[in-house]
Design a protein around this motif. Structure first.
Motif, PDB file in Angstrom:
ATOM      1  N   ARG A   1       7.896  -1.322 -11.989  1.00  0.00           N
ATOM      2  CA  ARG A   1       8.202  -2.266 -10.916  1.00  0.00           C
ATOM      3  C   ARG A   1       7.018  -3.218 -10.759  1.00  0.00           C
ATOM      4  N   VAL A   2       7.326  -4.480 -10.497  1.00  0.00           N
ATOM      5  CA  VAL A   2       6.309  -5.501 -10.265  1.00  0.00           C
ATOM      6  C   VAL A   2       6.489  -6.030  -8.852  1.00  0.00           C
ATOM      7  N   ILE A   3       5.396  -6.052  -8.077  1.00  0.00           N
ATOM      8  CA  ILE A   3       5.440  -6.582  -6.717  1.00  0.00           C
ATOM      9  C   ILE A   3       4.513  -7.787  -6.644  1.00  0.00           C
ATOM     10  N   ILE A   4       5.060  -8.913  -6.179  1.00  0.00           N
ATOM     11  CA  ILE A   4       4.302 -10.159  -6.087  1.00  0.00           C
ATOM     12  C   ILE A   4       4.182 -10.551  -4.627  1.00  0.00           C
ATOM     13  N   GLN A   5       2.940 -10.682  -4.153  1.00  0.00           N
ATOM     14  CA  GLN A   5       2.697 -11.165  -2.795  1.00  0.00           C
ATOM     15  C   GLN A   5       2.508 -12.676  -2.825  1.00  0.00           C
ATOM     16  N   SER A   6       3.121 -13.380  -1.884  1.00  0.00           N
ATOM     17  CA  SER A   6       2.972 -14.833  -1.860  1.00  0.00           C
ATOM     18  C   SER A   6       3.336 -15.374  -0.486  1.00  0.00           C
ATOM     19  N   HIS A   7       2.714 -16.501  -0.136  1.00  0.00           N
ATOM     20  CA  HIS A   7       3.120 -17.258   1.050  1.00  0.00           C
ATOM     21  C   HIS A   7       4.196 -18.282   0.699  1.00  0.00           C
ATOM     22  N   HIS A   8       4.556 -18.345  -0.600  1.00  0.00           N
ATOM     23  CA  HIS A   8       5.508 -19.367  -1.048  1.00  0.00           C
ATOM     24  C   HIS A   8       6.546 -18.725  -1.970  1.00  0.00           C
ATOM     25  N   CYS A   9       7.208 -17.694  -1.475  1.00  0.00           N
ATOM     26  CA  CYS A   9       8.175 -16.965  -2.304  1.00  0.00           C
ATOM     27  C   CYS A   9       9.339 -17.844  -2.749  1.00  0.00           C
ATOM     28  N   GLU A  10       9.618 -18.893  -1.989  1.00  0.00           N
ATOM     29  CA  GLU A  10      10.747 -19.750  -2.329  1.00  0.00           C
ATOM     30  C   GLU A  10      10.359 -20.856  -3.304  1.00  0.00           C
ATOM     31  N   HIS A  11       9.084 -20.917  -3.730  1.00  0.00           N
ATOM     32  CA  HIS A  11       8.643 -21.980  -4.635  1.00  0.00           C
ATOM     33  C   HIS A  11       9.486 -21.948  -5.918  1.00  0.00           C
ATOM     34  N   PRO A  12       9.938 -23.118  -6.393  1.00  0.00           N
ATOM     35  CA  PRO A  12      10.817 -23.135  -7.576  1.00  0.00           C
ATOM     36  C   PRO A  12      10.201 -22.513  -8.823  1.00  0.00           C
ATOM     37  N   ASN A  13       8.883 -22.612  -8.986  1.00  0.00           N
ATOM     38  CA  ASN A  13       8.267 -21.998 -10.165  1.00  0.00           C
ATOM     39  C   ASN A  13       8.382 -20.477 -10.127  1.00  0.00           C
ATOM     40  N   ILE A  14       8.137 -19.880  -8.961  1.00  0.00           N
ATOM     41  CA  ILE A  14       8.268 -18.426  -8.838  1.00  0.00           C
ATOM     42  C   ILE A  14       9.719 -18.012  -9.037  1.00  0.00           C
ATOM     43  N   GLN A  15      10.632 -18.712  -8.385  1.00  0.00           N
ATOM     44  CA  GLN A  15      12.048 -18.366  -8.486  1.00  0.00           C
ATOM     45  C   GLN A  15      12.551 -18.511  -9.922  1.00  0.00           C
ATOM     46  N   SER A  16      12.126 -19.560 -10.590  1.00  0.00           N
ATOM     47  CA  SER A  16      12.566 -19.778 -11.966  1.00  0.00           C
ATOM     48  C   SER A  16      12.068 -18.675 -12.893  1.00  0.00           C
ATOM     49  N   LEU A  17      10.812 -18.296 -12.749  1.00  0.00           N
ATOM     50  CA  LEU A  17      10.256 -17.239 -13.593  1.00  0.00           C
ATOM     51  C   LEU A  17      10.988 -15.920 -13.391  1.00  0.00           C
TER      52      LEU A  17
ATOM     53  N   THR B   1       3.272   2.410 -13.717  1.00  0.00           N
ATOM     54  CA  THR B   1       4.655   2.180 -13.286  1.00  0.00           C
ATOM     55  C   THR B   1       4.762   1.098 -12.223  1.00  0.00           C
ATOM     56  N   LEU B   2       3.628   0.701 -11.657  1.00  0.00           N
ATOM     57  CA  LEU B   2       3.641  -0.343 -10.623  1.00  0.00           C
ATOM     58  C   LEU B   2       2.542  -1.353 -10.908  1.00  0.00           C
ATOM     59  N   VAL B   3       2.915  -2.621 -10.939  1.00  0.00           N
ATOM     60  CA  VAL B   3       1.947  -3.708 -11.055  1.00  0.00           C
ATOM     61  C   VAL B   3       2.066  -4.568  -9.801  1.00  0.00           C
ATOM     62  N   ALA B   4       0.927  -4.806  -9.150  1.00  0.00           N
ATOM     63  CA  ALA B   4       0.904  -5.628  -7.938  1.00  0.00           C
ATOM     64  C   ALA B   4       0.059  -6.865  -8.187  1.00  0.00           C
TER      65      ALA B   4
ATOM     66  N   VAL C   1       0.874 -10.210 -16.915  1.00  0.00           N
ATOM     67  CA  VAL C   1       0.461  -9.120 -16.027  1.00  0.00           C
ATOM     68  C   VAL C   1       1.651  -8.209 -15.723  1.00  0.00           C
ATOM     69  N   ALA C   2       2.795  -8.806 -15.425  1.00  0.00           N
ATOM     70  CA  ALA C   2       3.989  -8.020 -15.131  1.00  0.00           C
ATOM     71  C   ALA C   2       4.356  -7.124 -16.305  1.00  0.00           C
ATOM     72  N   GLY C   3       4.046  -7.577 -17.512  1.00  0.00           N
ATOM     73  CA  GLY C   3       4.398  -6.812 -18.701  1.00  0.00           C
ATOM     74  C   GLY C   3       3.620  -5.538 -18.893  1.00  0.00           C
ATOM     75  N   ARG C   4       2.598  -5.285 -18.059  1.00  0.00           N
ATOM     76  CA  ARG C   4       1.862  -4.018 -18.179  1.00  0.00           C
ATOM     77  C   ARG C   4       2.642  -2.862 -17.553  1.00  0.00           C
ATOM     78  N   ALA C   5       3.703  -3.131 -16.810  1.00  0.00           N
ATOM     79  CA  ALA C   5       4.448  -2.079 -16.090  1.00  0.00           C
ATOM     80  C   ALA C   5       5.624  -1.592 -16.913  1.00  0.00           C
TER      81      ALA C   5
ATOM     82  N   LEU D   1       0.833  -1.207   0.000  1.00  0.00           N
ATOM     83  CA  LEU D   1       0.000   0.000   0.000  1.00  0.00           C
ATOM     84  C   LEU D   1       0.866   1.254   0.000  1.00  0.00           C
ATOM     85  N   ALA D   2       1.982   1.208   0.722  1.00  0.00           N
ATOM     86  CA  ALA D   2       2.880   2.363   0.760  1.00  0.00           C
ATOM     87  C   ALA D   2       3.494   2.614  -0.623  1.00  0.00           C
ATOM     88  N   ARG D   3       3.861   1.542  -1.341  1.00  0.00           N
ATOM     89  CA  ARG D   3       4.441   1.701  -2.677  1.00  0.00           C
ATOM     90  C   ARG D   3       3.412   2.278  -3.653  1.00  0.00           C
TER      91      ARG D   3
END
Length: 737
Positions: A597-613, A556-559, A585-589, A412-414
């Motif tokens: 800037r793209v900000i992604i909220q997740s409970h699984h930030c370390e998931h290999p699919n997210i990290q790989s992307l 300028t910001l995609v969340a 979605v990230a490509g709209r920024a 919200l601050a961003r």
């Protein structure tokens, strides 16, 4: 057995065969061609069918055959190339040819209307109107604008006035009352052929765009995959390729996944080209769709832009087919005639001997597989056009954080920072409504749909509960129906709830919601996006409707609020779809001069699919998924067909598929090359008050798969259990639900 001249007719009925009819008494058959429409008796009905040919023999006697009622066309309504494409598609997808042909025709032609330009009321200037001075109506600007347009075009229909955004009903009435214009019944003629090909100069291409364009060959069939990062200028490559085709005197077909993208793309094409353009999509009414189809068939429209079914549009001198966002699920029909417009476009281009271009920032795994095996020439655009830089990506770990209706405080601050700078923010959440679940805090009751294995979504405007699968609705509850507690919680996030949260957090800035609920009205999507393109600071919140092809230079910001559901999908295509959606979605920024800037909220930030992307990008991510598919023996390394059955009684659907499997296995036993799985409940077991079951048939040999499916269809169509369950075949399924 009859030995008279027999008419072979495809009738829009759920039977995988043609029907034999006799010609009317005294009819001369010499000029009759395949592709003309005929009105035929079918049971107690009269149906519009399509003539497929003439024969000297029928399995039925002459006494058993009925004559057709009438012939509706003097020349083929369905040209030979489209007729052949429909016949191929009906065979490949194991669907009745009559229903396949019905899909290819506009609704009014299916109802028997003439395949000629219709008439409607149009207005033209009277003698007094022609002699009126230009400044005479300066106090009535709407009337003056309409008068000027009539001087330019000669006559205008209501539809033409709407397209030009002039001429309200009141303006028309006032000019009629003054005797300056009068109405007349007129044939709706298409735009005249001619004019300059390019109304606007092309943009300067960067080196990658030039290289891609130079590799295109316009004579003979070839398939090209144009893989371009979001904002890399794929559309400019399309436009300049089409220019080459138009200069050769040929036409172009452009397929897009969503009607929301069609007006935007048409606007850009009309700005560039001075030739007639026809649009074909479900946002048109039946009369408008027939008009556009006729313009395309008669060659008046040099460019045809449309959604899925436009692949069947007859276009003389077709020179290129372009499919934008080729990965999109919308190109596969999910009910009835389950065809893939993308795959049929490949067949059509091959038969016509013309180039096909598939464009995407996130190509489907099937398309990447074809490119890797040299079936498609792979063209890549890695740089954003105009010097724009790719957005920076930041992960916010939600574990242990106190959230405000799903929003992390730092997010919200961003957003506030970007708004204060005069920029725009886009918040993506792929759920409509206020909340996906309503639950009783005291007893645990959950509002389930009475017709489906699904929860009812909470909507606040207007307040109600809504099932997005069967459209069942009921009033919003204030008390639990089980324990009568008033302590009801709304769990999860939807676009409505996010809109309310953001509006409360940023009261000085507009929050614009874009989802299916806010874009139901005609032109609503264009109106909402028009506010965004004004460039004033605002927050966009919406579903994947915002992820496809839109250019927002001030975002300028995609969340991305909640992507965790895509990490644990029950569909083997889930990781592919999640990756495509995240990148799109990230490509709209940051698509213009402003960094993004793209900000992604997740409970699984370390998931290999997210990290790989994030670390490797979509291309390497997709190659890893392809390797996993190969190890698991999944498409595109094996070929798949689904038999679906549904019934109000689950045993009927299950027994039907069990009989189908038993029949298939007796003739084609399971082996390493051929496998059967099921019957088993679908991912959503109950939908629209029917229980849904599936039988998977997979093979390493495409021809073997089709032999099995064809045999099963022929046997089960007349099986006694087929009367107890609805059933369908889905070849190359894109949705496993």
């Amino acid at each position: 057995m009859s030995t008279q001249r027999i008419l072979k007719v495809a009738v829009p009925a759920p039977l995988r065969r043609t029907f034999d009819y006799l010609p009317p008494a005294g009819a001369v058959l010499g000029g009759w061609q395949a592709g003309i429409r005929v009105l035929v008796p079918f049971g107690q009905q009269k149906l519009v069918g399509v003539l497929l040919g003439l024969s000297d023999h029928s399995e039925l006697s002459a006494q058993q055959l009925k004559p057709i009622h009438s012939v509706l066309d003097t020349e083929p309504c369905v040209p030979a190339d489209i007729l052949a494409l429909c016949q191929w598609a009906a065979g490949y997808y194991h669907h009745p040819i009559g229903e396949a042909l019905a899909t290819a025709l506009p609704a009014l032609l299916r109802q028997g209307e003439p395949a000629s330009f219709p008439t409607e009321t149009a207005w033209q200037l009277t003698t007094e109107g022609k002699g009126l001075s230009e400044g005479a109506l300066k106090r009535a600007p709407k009337q003056a604008a309409l008068l000027q347009a009539l001087r330019q075009y000669g006559q205008l229909s209501r539809a033409a006035m709407r397209e030009l955004n002039i001429g309200t009903g009141d303006a028309v009435r006032q000019l009629e009352r003054k005797g300056l214009i009068n109405p007349r019944q007129s044939t709706i003629q298409p735009e005249p052929i001619g004019g300059i090909l390019q109304a606007e100069a092309p943009l300067e291409l960067n080196n990658e765009q030039k290289t891609a364009l130079e590799q295109l060959r316009y004579q003979g069939f070839a398939s090209y995959l144009l893989e371009g990062a979001t904002g890399s200028g794929k559309t400019e490559v399309y436009l300049q390729a089409i220019t080459q085709v138009l200069e050769q005197g040929r036409s172009a077909l452009v397929l897009v996944p969503e009607i929301g993208l069609t007006p935007q793309l048409i606007g850009r094409f009309r700005q560039r080209f001075g030739v007639p353009i026809a649009a074909l999509h479900s946002g048109l009414n039946d009369r408008e769709r027939l008009q556009a189809w006729l313009e395309a068939r008669q060659g008046h429209a040099r460019i045809v832009i449309g959604t899925r079914s436009a692949v069947f549009t007859p276009i003389p001198k077709l020179g290129i087919i372009i499919i934008d966002e080729e990965h999109d699920l919308s190109f596969k029909q999910q009910d009835g005639f389950r065809y893939s417009a993308r795959d049929l476009a490949v067949v059509r281009a091959q038969r016509a001997g013309i180039p096909l271009m598939l464009g995407s920032a996130t190509p489907s795994l099937e398309t990447l597989h074809n490119a890797a095996h040299s079936r498609y020439l792979h063209l890549r655009l890695t740089q954003r056009a105009g010097g724009a830089r790719p957005p920076d990506v930041e992960l916010i770990d939600l574990r242990g954080k106190k959230l405000e209706d799903g929003f992390a405080p730092e997010l919200l601050a961003r957003i506030e920072t970007e708004l204060e700078k005069g920029n725009q923010a886009l918040v993506f959440i792929n759920r409509r409504g206020f909340a996906p679940v309503i639950i009783c805090h005291d007893c645990g009751w959950i509002a389930d749909c009475k017709n489906c294995s699904a929860k009812m979504t909470v909507h606040r405007h207007p307040p109600h509960l809504h099932c997005h699968h069967c459209d069942y609705q009921r009033p919003l509850l204030n008390t639990c129906p089980d324990c009568f507690s008033k302590d009801l919680d709304h769990l999860g996030l939807g676009t409505e709830r996010s809109e309310a949260t953001l509006q409360a957090a940023f009261p000085d800035f507009p929050v614009i919601r874009v989802d299916r609920d806010t874009t139901r009205r005609k032109q609503a999507m264009q109106s909402l996006l028009g506010q965004v393109r004004e460039g004033q600071p605002c927050v966009l919140v919406g579903t994947q409707m915002l992820a496809k092809g839109h250019h927002f230079p001030d975002v300028t910001l995609v969340a991305m609020i909640d992507i965790d559901g895509g990490l644990f999908s029950g569909d083997f295509r889930g990781p592919e779809r999640m990756g495509q959606l995240l990148i799109q979605v990230a490509g709209r920024a940051g698509r213009a001069s402003k960094p993004g800037r793209v900000i992604i909220q997740s409970h699984h930030c370390e998931h290999p699919n997210i990290q790989s992307l994030i670390k490797e990008g979509y291309h390497r991510y997709a190659r890893r998924l392809l390797h996993e598919r190969q190890v698991a023996g999944l498409p595109p390394y094996r070929y798949l067909a689904l038999l679906r059955a549904e019934s109000k009684r689950p045993e009927n659907a299950n027994d039907f598929l069990a009989a189908a499997r038993q029949f298939a296995q007796q003739r084609f036993p399971a082996s390493r090359q051929l496998g059967y799985l099921g019957p088993m409940p679908a991912l959503m077991e109950r939908k629209k008050d029917r229980y849904c079951f599936q039988l998977h048939i997979s093979s390493s040999d495409r021809q073997q798969l089709h032999r099995v499916v064809a045999l099963v269809c022929a046997a089960m169509e007349n099986h006694a259990l087929s009367r107890r369950a609805r059933w369908s075949v889905d070849v190359d399924p894109q949705d496993m639900a």
